[in-house]
Motif scaffolding. Structure first.
Motif, PDB file in Angstrom:
ATOM      1  N   ALA A  19       0.793  -1.232   0.000  1.00 46.35           N
ATOM      2  CA  ALA A  19       0.000   0.000   0.000  1.00 46.35           C
ATOM      3  C   ALA A  19       0.822   1.276   0.000  1.00 46.35           C
ATOM      4  O   ALA A  19       0.585   2.182  -0.811  1.00 46.35           O
ATOM      5  N   HIS A  20       1.796   1.387   0.898  1.00 44.97           N
ATOM      6  CA  HIS A  20       2.520   2.654   1.021  1.00 44.97           C
ATOM      7  C   HIS A  20       3.410   2.929  -0.187  1.00 44.97           C
ATOM      8  O   HIS A  20       3.576   4.089  -0.587  1.00 44.97           O
ATOM      9  N   PHE A  21       3.991   1.885  -0.771  1.00 44.34           N
ATOM     10  CA  PHE A  21       4.776   2.083  -1.986  1.00 44.34           C
ATOM     11  C   PHE A  21       3.870   2.532  -3.128  1.00 44.34           C
ATOM     12  O   PHE A  21       4.245   3.383  -3.942  1.00 44.34           O
ATOM     13  N   GLU A  69       4.528  17.096   7.262  1.00 43.69           N
ATOM     14  CA  GLU A  69       4.752  16.012   8.226  1.00 43.69           C
ATOM     15  C   GLU A  69       4.239  14.672   7.707  1.00 43.69           C
ATOM     16  O   GLU A  69       4.780  13.625   8.030  1.00 43.69           O
ATOM     17  N   GLN A  70       3.174  14.691   6.908  1.00 40.90           N
ATOM     18  CA  GLN A  70       2.592  13.462   6.371  1.00 40.90           C
ATOM     19  C   GLN A  70       2.874  13.318   4.878  1.00 40.90           C
ATOM     20  O   GLN A  70       2.093  12.727   4.137  1.00 40.90           O
ATOM     21  N   SER A  71       4.021  13.869   4.458  1.00 38.14           N
ATOM     22  CA  SER A  71       4.391  13.813   3.044  1.00 38.14           C
ATOM     23  C   SER A  71       5.625  12.934   2.852  1.00 38.14           C
ATOM     24  O   SER A  71       6.502  12.877   3.717  1.00 38.14           O
ATOM     25  N   PHE A  72       5.710  12.274   1.703  1.00 38.92           N
ATOM     26  CA  PHE A  72       6.897  11.483   1.392  1.00 38.92           C
ATOM     27  C   PHE A  72       8.119  12.372   1.164  1.00 38.92           C
ATOM     28  O   PHE A  72       9.237  11.869   1.068  1.00 38.92           O
ATOM     29  N   LEU A  73       7.918  13.681   1.077  1.00 32.31           N
ATOM     30  CA  LEU A  73       9.052  14.608   1.014  1.00 32.31           C
ATOM     31  C   LEU A  73       9.766  14.701   2.359  1.00 32.31           C
ATOM     32  O   LEU A  73      10.925  15.104   2.427  1.00 32.31           O
ATOM     33  N   ASN A  74       9.084  14.346   3.420  1.00 27.37           N
ATOM     34  CA  ASN A  74       9.657  14.336   4.761  1.00 27.37           C
ATOM     35  C   ASN A  74      10.363  12.999   4.971  1.00 27.37           C
ATOM     36  O   ASN A  74       9.718  11.953   5.011  1.00 27.37           O
ATOM     37  N   PRO A  75      11.703  12.984   5.090  1.00 34.17           N
ATOM     38  CA  PRO A  75      12.408  11.705   5.231  1.00 34.17           C
ATOM     39  C   PRO A  75      11.906  10.863   6.402  1.00 34.17           C
ATOM     40  O   PRO A  75      11.855   9.633   6.299  1.00 34.17           O
ATOM     41  N   ALA A  76      11.541  11.506   7.514  1.00 36.18           N
ATOM     42  CA  ALA A  76      11.060  10.747   8.675  1.00 36.18           C
ATOM     43  C   ALA A  76       9.767  10.013   8.340  1.00 36.18           C
ATOM     44  O   ALA A  76       9.602   8.830   8.682  1.00 36.18           O
ATOM     45  N   ALA A 105       8.722   9.257   5.255  1.00 36.43           N
ATOM     46  CA  ALA A 105       9.009   8.290   4.193  1.00 36.43           C
ATOM     47  C   ALA A 105       9.621   7.019   4.764  1.00 36.43           C
ATOM     48  O   ALA A 105       9.236   5.907   4.373  1.00 36.43           O
ATOM     49  N   VAL A 106      10.560   7.167   5.689  1.00 37.27           N
ATOM     50  CA  VAL A 106      11.176   5.988   6.303  1.00 37.27           C
ATOM     51  C   VAL A 106      10.145   5.227   7.129  1.00 37.27           C
ATOM     52  O   VAL A 106      10.109   3.992   7.125  1.00 37.27           O
ATOM     53  N   GLY A 107       9.292   5.974   7.832  1.00 34.57           N
ATOM     54  CA  GLY A 107       8.258   5.323   8.631  1.00 34.57           C
ATOM     55  C   GLY A 107       7.293   4.506   7.801  1.00 34.57           C
ATOM     56  O   GLY A 107       6.832   3.442   8.232  1.00 34.57           O
ATOM     57  N   GLN A 108       7.003   4.968   6.588  1.00 34.10           N
ATOM     58  CA  GLN A 108       6.033   4.280   5.736  1.00 34.10           C
ATOM     59  C   GLN A 108       6.674   3.264   4.796  1.00 34.10           C
ATOM     60  O   GLN A 108       6.090   2.213   4.520  1.00 34.10           O
ATOM     61  N   LEU A 109       7.870   3.592   4.315  1.00 34.64           N
ATOM     62  CA  LEU A 109       8.490   2.774   3.272  1.00 34.64           C
ATOM     63  C   LEU A 109       9.662   1.938   3.775  1.00 34.64           C
ATOM     64  O   LEU A 109      10.194   1.121   3.018  1.00 34.64           O
ATOM     65  N   GLY A 110      10.073   2.165   5.022  1.00 34.28           N
ATOM     66  CA  GLY A 110      11.168   1.392   5.593  1.00 34.28           C
ATOM     67  C   GLY A 110      12.510   2.076   5.451  1.00 34.28           C
ATOM     68  O   GLY A 110      12.709   2.940   4.594  1.00 34.28           O
ATOM     69  N   LYS A 111      13.445   1.673   6.301  1.00 36.28           N
ATOM     70  CA  LYS A 111      14.758   2.328   6.334  1.00 36.28           C
ATOM     71  C   LYS A 111      15.580   2.051   5.083  1.00 36.28           C
ATOM     72  O   LYS A 111      16.456   2.847   4.728  1.00 36.28           O
ATOM     73  N   GLU A 112      15.319   0.945   4.391  1.00 36.83           N
ATOM     74  CA  GLU A 112      16.095   0.637   3.195  1.00 36.83           C
ATOM     75  C   GLU A 112      15.809   1.621   2.060  1.00 36.83           C
ATOM     76  O   GLU A 112      16.706   2.023   1.325  1.00 36.83           O
ATOM     77  N   LEU A 113      14.535   2.005   1.922  1.00 38.03           N
ATOM     78  CA  LEU A 113      14.121   2.774   0.746  1.00 38.03           C
ATOM     79  C   LEU A 113      13.530   4.139   1.057  1.00 38.03           C
ATOM     80  O   LEU A 113      13.479   4.996   0.174  1.00 38.03           O
TER      81      LEU A 113
END
Length: 695
Positions: free
Chosen positions: A27-29, A80-87, A89-97
């Motif tokens: 979903a998040h990807f 804060e709830q955007s994939f532009l925010n690294p925190a 993005a990592v929370g939703q997509l994982g630390k790898e990506l």
């Protein structure tokens, strides 16, 4: 050149439009790719609407909708709830990506400016990169027959391939990206921004939306305010700026008649003054060039505002993404970039030779920004930090080869933003007054201070109250006091407004602690900043911005030392502009002043290169005919044997305000102690006028 991209553009337009929600991604990807693909489709549509004239004819409401679509995700309430925010993005997509995909999205934001400038080539290659990254996920989905979630091995495989795609993208297109800012700086043929300033209808707010820059309240209110000023006031403001540029050449003995171009750097909304300045430069025989503010990781996005710029939509975004190029920044890339940089200058060496330097308008007034340090942000490794230093040093050397420092000048002036508060018109008027203080009066008063300083071997500076500065600065010796001086008498030319005397200290014998309770450097706030010097070099540093000491040290190392292990004290100066200090206190804006003005409101100390960087061998004289001999230090002298060790390509001023300042005492060889300032007040006979604004 455009023809070679037309077929690729149409293909990418189709491929991006085919990206849909039924790819089978977790979903998040899926959310990420739909959001970013939507942004690219919007950018392509904007490009086509610019091309067919739709945007030029759009009404204000339509233009504001374009702003919302392209800059809305950056606004604090959305970020804060955007994939532009690294925190996030990592929370939703994982630390790898997460961090990688956030970085990619941040660089893709440059498509907004590309659409306005009609850059089919950039839109095409960025779309190709995005489709390639998308393909990495599709390939793994097909391999695993559409799993509900990627396995750890899958994520690592995808991450490696995405990193490789971005890495080789920047390596492959180094020849396209690297020349851009250089060519725009020295070649008047790149006239998109110039034409917008010179030929827009400045009476209509719609013109602001045609630059491909964010338009906020600062830009709208600044343009509206300048419309209220009479034409003679606009001309006078521009003349202060352009004359400062001309006088800078005269004062340093450089021949401005050899120069044909000047780079204008200014904020969006300031066009009435900028246009007039352009006309005045033309009268001097100078054609104007303009470079857009950095909008890619490669160009230093997230650093202080330079070029043609607008105020930041979200400074936390800028800070979060300031080290994004760490993803592809290695020795191979740096060497390739330096090769392209050298080739670019060589191809344009005639234009580079007649480039005079920048004329810059800075702005101030926003609330001081103290960033949140996020573990999810991409950061440089220690090896990359060293490489960054090497890259900056070599870039500076190459630039100086084609634009020699001894033939180059600049000027900088600053004005407040509407964000400074409801008294903006008053503060703006005060700043105009500040920028036009009596040149000759300050020159005479400052000479009295220099005459005392020239008696000394060293200067002892102390703080008072909560400021615990205790610093001794070693001065250059004078062989002939009738012909030589240690300090430059700086009035209003390259650094407007008036108000400082400065020198390059002798490093050996310069020792102690520099402290300031709060200072604002490069748009970042530092609380209880403390630098310790031994023989002129920084040996320790700290601040109190964060609860963790290592975070504080990293903050300073990244943003004051610029990843160097140490820096020399490149300048010691005494600011004399007590009028600026009084303005800051009366309007309670001391924390909002730019360093350009703040440095004039007390003694200041620069870490990094000397004020004469790359021009130390050019004789410099004060108005009284004495040569300023303190242009070098033991580090800058290394240029004689190893240029790479002589320069750091940074120069950051830290000012002690008068209310934190104790004494400045000149220590003479014969034991005399001569006071310049006692308890924050000037005491040299003939300088009493400087205390009027303090009392």
């Amino acid at each position: 050149m455009r023809e070679e991209y037309e077929e690729r553009f149409e293909l990418m337009k189709e491929r991006v439009s085919e990206i849909s929600s039924d790819a089978g991604f977790p979903a998040h990807f899926n959310e990420y790719f739909m959001e970013v693909a939507g942004f690219i489709r919007d950018a392509i549509e904007l490009f086509e609407q610019v091309e067919d004239g739709t945007v030029a004819k759009a009404d204000l409401k339509q233009l504001q909708e374009i702003q919302r679509r392209f800059y809305g995700p950056l606004k604090k309430e959305n970020y804060e709830q955007s994939f532009l925010n690294p925190a996030y993005a990592v929370g939703q997509l994982g630390k790898e990506l997460g961090g990688i995909l956030s970085m990619l999205y941040a660089d893709l934001l440059s498509l907004t400016a590309d659409a306005f400038e009609g850059r089919m080539d950039f839109i095409c290659i960025w779309s190709e990169l995005f489709v390639q990254v998308y393909g990495c996920f599709v390939e793994e989905i097909q391999e695993q027959n559409q799993p509900e979630n990627f396995t750890e091995d899958s994520l690592q495989w995808i991450a490696k391939n995405v990193k490789d795609a971005i890495y080789w993208f920047y390596h492959d297109y180094c020849e396209l990206f690297t020349p851009e800012p250089i060519q725009h700086m020295i070649d008047t043929g790149y006239d998109f921004l110039y034409n917008r300033v010179m030929f827009s209808d400045l009476s209509d707010d719609r013109y602001l939306y045609q630059f491909g820059l964010p338009v906020g309240e600062n830009e709208l209110q600044m343009a509206a305010y300048l419309r209220t000023l009479p034409e003679d006031e606009i001309c006078r403001m521009a003349r202060t700026y352009t004359e400062g540029y001309r006088i800078g050449f005269v004062a340093s003995g450089k021949d401005i008649s050899k120069k044909k171009t000047v780079k204008v750097e200014a904020p969006l909304g300031f066009e009435r003054v900028t246009r007039e300045a352009m006309k005045q430069f033309k009268e001097m025989g100078l054609r104007v060039t303009m470079v857009r503010e950095a909008n890619l990781s490669l160009y230093g996005r997230g650093a202080s505002k330079r070029g043609y710029y607008s105020t930041s939509v979200n400074r936390q975004f800028d800070y979060d993404h300031k080290d994004d190029k760490s993803l592809y920044f290695d020795k191979s890339f740096v060497e390739r970039r330096l090769e392209v940089l050298r080739d670019t200058f060589e191809k344009h060496k005639e234009a580079a030779a007649v480039f005079g330097g920048p004329a810059c308008v800075e702005v101030f007034g926003e609330e001081p920004f103290s960033p949140e340090n996020k573990a999810e942000n991409l950061t440089f490794t220690e090896k990359q930090n060293s490489l960054n230093v090497y890259n900056a040093s070599e870039s500076g050397a190459i630039t100086n080869t084609y634009i020699p420092g001894e033939e180059y000048s600049f000027t900088i002036i600053a004005y407040p933003l509407p964000a400074i508060g409801e008294k903006f018109p008053e503060i703006f008027a005060k700043t105009v007054e500040l920028n036009t203080l009596d040149y000759n009066l300050y020159q005479q008063v400052q000479q009295k201070i220099i005459d005392v300083l020239d008696e000394g071997q060293q200067v002892h500076i102390t703080g008072r109250g909560d400021n615990h500065t205790d610093l001794t600065v070693k001065l250059h010796p004078l062989a002939d006091k009738t012909k030589e001086t240690i300090f430059e008498n700086c009035v209003a030319d390259v650094n407007i407004p008036v108000g400082e005397v400065f020198t390059s200290p002798v490093l050996e014998g310069t020792n102690g602690v520099l402290h300031v309770t709060q200072v604002y450097l490069g748009e970042l706030c530092y609380k209880d900043l403390e630098l310790t010097f031994k023989d002129g070099m920084v040996t320790d540093y700290n601040c109190s911005n964060f609860s963790d000491e290592q975070e504080n040290k990293k903050y300073i190392r990244d943003n004051v030392l610029f990843h160097h292990d140490t820096l020399p004290m490149g300048e010691f100066a005494i600011g004399t502009n007590t009028v600026a200090y009084r303005m800051a206190r009366d309007y309670q804006i001391a924390d909002k002043l730019p360093i350009l003005i703040a440095e004039k409101t007390g003694p200041h100390f620069a870490v990094g290169d000397t004020c004469y960087s790359h021009a130390e061998d050019v004789p410099m004289y004060n108005a009284n005919g004495k040569e300023v001999v303190a242009r070098d230090n033991s580090v800058s002298l290394l240029r004689k044997t190893d240029m790479s060790k002589a320069y750091f390509n940074c120069h950051t001023d830290v000012t002690i305000p008068y209310d934190e300042l104790g004494d400045i005492v000149v220590c003479c060889e014969d034991g005399r102690q001569l006071d310049i300032i006692r308890e924050g007040r000037f005491v040299v006979p003939g300088t009493e006028i400087l205390n009027e604004a303090l009392d």
